[in-house]
Motif scaffolding. Structure first.
Motif, PDB file in Angstrom:
ATOM      1  N   UNK A  92      48.876  61.166  47.958  1.00 44.45           N
ATOM      2  CA  UNK A  92      48.221  60.123  47.161  1.00 44.45           C
ATOM      3  C   UNK A  92      49.113  58.887  47.064  1.00 44.45           C
ATOM      4  N   UNK A  93      50.405  59.117  46.902  1.00 46.89           N
ATOM      5  CA  UNK A  93      51.357  58.003  46.829  1.00 46.89           C
ATOM      6  C   UNK A  93      51.447  57.279  48.169  1.00 46.89           C
ATOM      7  N   UNK A  94      51.344  58.037  49.259  1.00 48.02           N
ATOM      8  CA  UNK A  94      51.374  57.437  50.598  1.00 48.02           C
ATOM      9  C   UNK A  94      50.211  56.462  50.764  1.00 48.02           C
ATOM     10  N   UNK A  95      49.020  56.877  50.347  1.00 47.64           N
ATOM     11  CA  UNK A  95      47.839  56.021  50.467  1.00 47.64           C
ATOM     12  C   UNK A  95      48.029  54.736  49.659  1.00 47.64           C
ATOM     13  N   UNK A  96      48.585  54.858  48.462  1.00 50.50           N
ATOM     14  CA  UNK A  96      48.836  53.672  47.638  1.00 50.50           C
ATOM     15  C   UNK A  96      49.811  52.724  48.325  1.00 50.50           C
ATOM     16  N   UNK A  97      50.826  53.287  48.948  1.00 50.69           N
ATOM     17  CA  UNK A  97      51.808  52.464  49.657  1.00 50.69           C
ATOM     18  C   UNK A  97      51.169  51.795  50.874  1.00 50.69           C
ATOM     19  N   UNK A  98      50.275  52.524  51.563  1.00 50.51           N
ATOM     20  CA  UNK A  98      49.545  51.926  52.686  1.00 50.51           C
ATOM     21  C   UNK A  98      48.717  50.731  52.203  1.00 50.51           C
ATOM     22  N   UNK A  99      48.002  50.929  51.095  1.00 50.44           N
ATOM     23  CA  UNK A  99      47.130  49.873  50.572  1.00 50.44           C
ATOM     24  C   UNK A  99      47.923  48.628  50.202  1.00 50.44           C
ATOM     25  N   UNK A 100      49.149  48.831  49.742  1.00 49.05           N
ATOM     26  CA  UNK A 100      49.988  47.702  49.326  1.00 49.05           C
ATOM     27  C   UNK A 100      50.411  46.822  50.504  1.00 49.05           C
ATOM     28  N   UNK A 101      50.191  47.299  51.725  1.00 47.63           N
ATOM     29  CA  UNK A 101      50.565  46.523  52.911  1.00 47.63           C
ATOM     30  C   UNK A 101      49.528  45.458  53.251  1.00 47.63           C
ATOM     31  N   UNK A 102      48.393  45.478  52.554  1.00 45.06           N
ATOM     32  CA  UNK A 102      47.365  44.469  52.791  1.00 45.06           C
ATOM     33  C   UNK A 102      46.568  44.695  54.059  1.00 45.06           C
ATOM     34  N   UNK A 103      46.379  45.947  54.435  1.00 45.34           N
ATOM     35  CA  UNK A 103      45.615  46.262  55.641  1.00 45.34           C
ATOM     36  C   UNK A 103      44.124  46.093  55.380  1.00 45.34           C
ATOM     37  N   UNK A 104      43.366  45.894  56.451  1.00 45.29           N
ATOM     38  CA  UNK A 104      41.912  45.798  56.310  1.00 45.29           C
ATOM     39  C   UNK A 104      41.347  47.178  56.003  1.00 45.29           C
ATOM     40  N   UNK A 105      40.090  47.207  55.565  1.00 44.31           N
ATOM     41  CA  UNK A 105      39.453  48.483  55.242  1.00 44.31           C
ATOM     42  C   UNK A 105      39.402  49.422  56.429  1.00 44.31           C
TER      43      UNK A 105
END
Length: 228
Positions: A92-105
């Motif tokens: 779950x923390x990994x996904x949050x860190x991924x999202x923080x990179x500003x990637x597209x959906x």
């Protein structure tokens, strides 16, 4: 009584030996941080840059996130993590860190799906596949064996000509022989992975000289899986 005693002793020894063998087979090699970066470069980085169009800077950050997750899970197994109790919490923390990179959906979805897959399936580029029985067959005889077994199938299913089919067979025989030699390197030696990657890269170059489409190449790989 004495025979019964010795029989029981033998059973215990067999159990211990078998248990030791199982532990040896299930041992996971712990690579160094530098080697982990190298593995990420082999298995994930090219795909993320070329296919998902993620910037190299963000890809490097993804590699750092993945390595953080791996180390955190090791701490959990050792009951040494003060922050996370389960692997699920880490993911779950990994996904949050991924999202923080500003990637597209779309990038985020493919990245997370790929991570789930990588946690359960080995990276193909570093996985050595071969048929051990081919070690006893000389290369010319092995090519003849493959020619008799696969040539017509390659021509019919992939719609390649005879020369292309022969070149595909030569490439696969080369791969089988090369893999057998690489397999002699201990699994705990990182050079085994490096040589495996180099072998697959050389195989791709050989495919490039044949003049076939990507679909035909993948079709040939599927056909040759029967040889592994």
């Amino acid at each position: 009584m004495r025979k019964l005693f010795f029989s029981r002793i033998c059973l215990v020894l067999v159990f211990v030996c078998c248990t030791n063998i199982l532990f040896a087979q299930n041992t996971v090699t712990e690579w160094s941080p530098e080697q982990q970066v190298e593995l990420f470069g082999y298995c994930e980085k090219p795909f993320l840059i070329k296919q998902l169009k993620i910037s190299e800077a963000n890809v490097d950050k993804i590699g750092q996130i993945n390595n953080w997750a791996r180390l955190t899970k090791i701490k959990i197994q050792a009951n040494a993590s003060d922050t996370f109790a389960t692997d699920g919490e880490v993911e779950e923390a990994v996904i949050k860190k991924y999202k923080a990179l500003g990637l597209s959906g779309d990038q985020l979805k493919t990245l997370t799906d790929r991570r789930k897959q990588s946690l359960s399936e080995p990276c193909a580029l570093i996985t050595l596949t071969f048929n051990k029985t081919y070690d006893t067959i000389a290369k010319p005889q092995l090519q003849l064996l493959f020619r008799n077994k696969f040539r017509k199938t390659l021509m019919d299913k992939l719609e390649v000509n005879g020369k292309q089919a022969d070149m595909l067979i030569e490439a696969e025989v080369w791969k089988q022989k090369e893999a057998i030699e690489i397999a002699k390197i201990p699994e705990t030696d990182f050079n085994r992975i490096r040589k495996t990657v180099a072998m697959y890269n050389d195989l791709e170059r050989k495919y490039g000289f044949i003049g076939i489409t990507e679909q035909q190449k993948e079709g040939a790989k599927t056909i040759f899986k029967a040889a592994d």
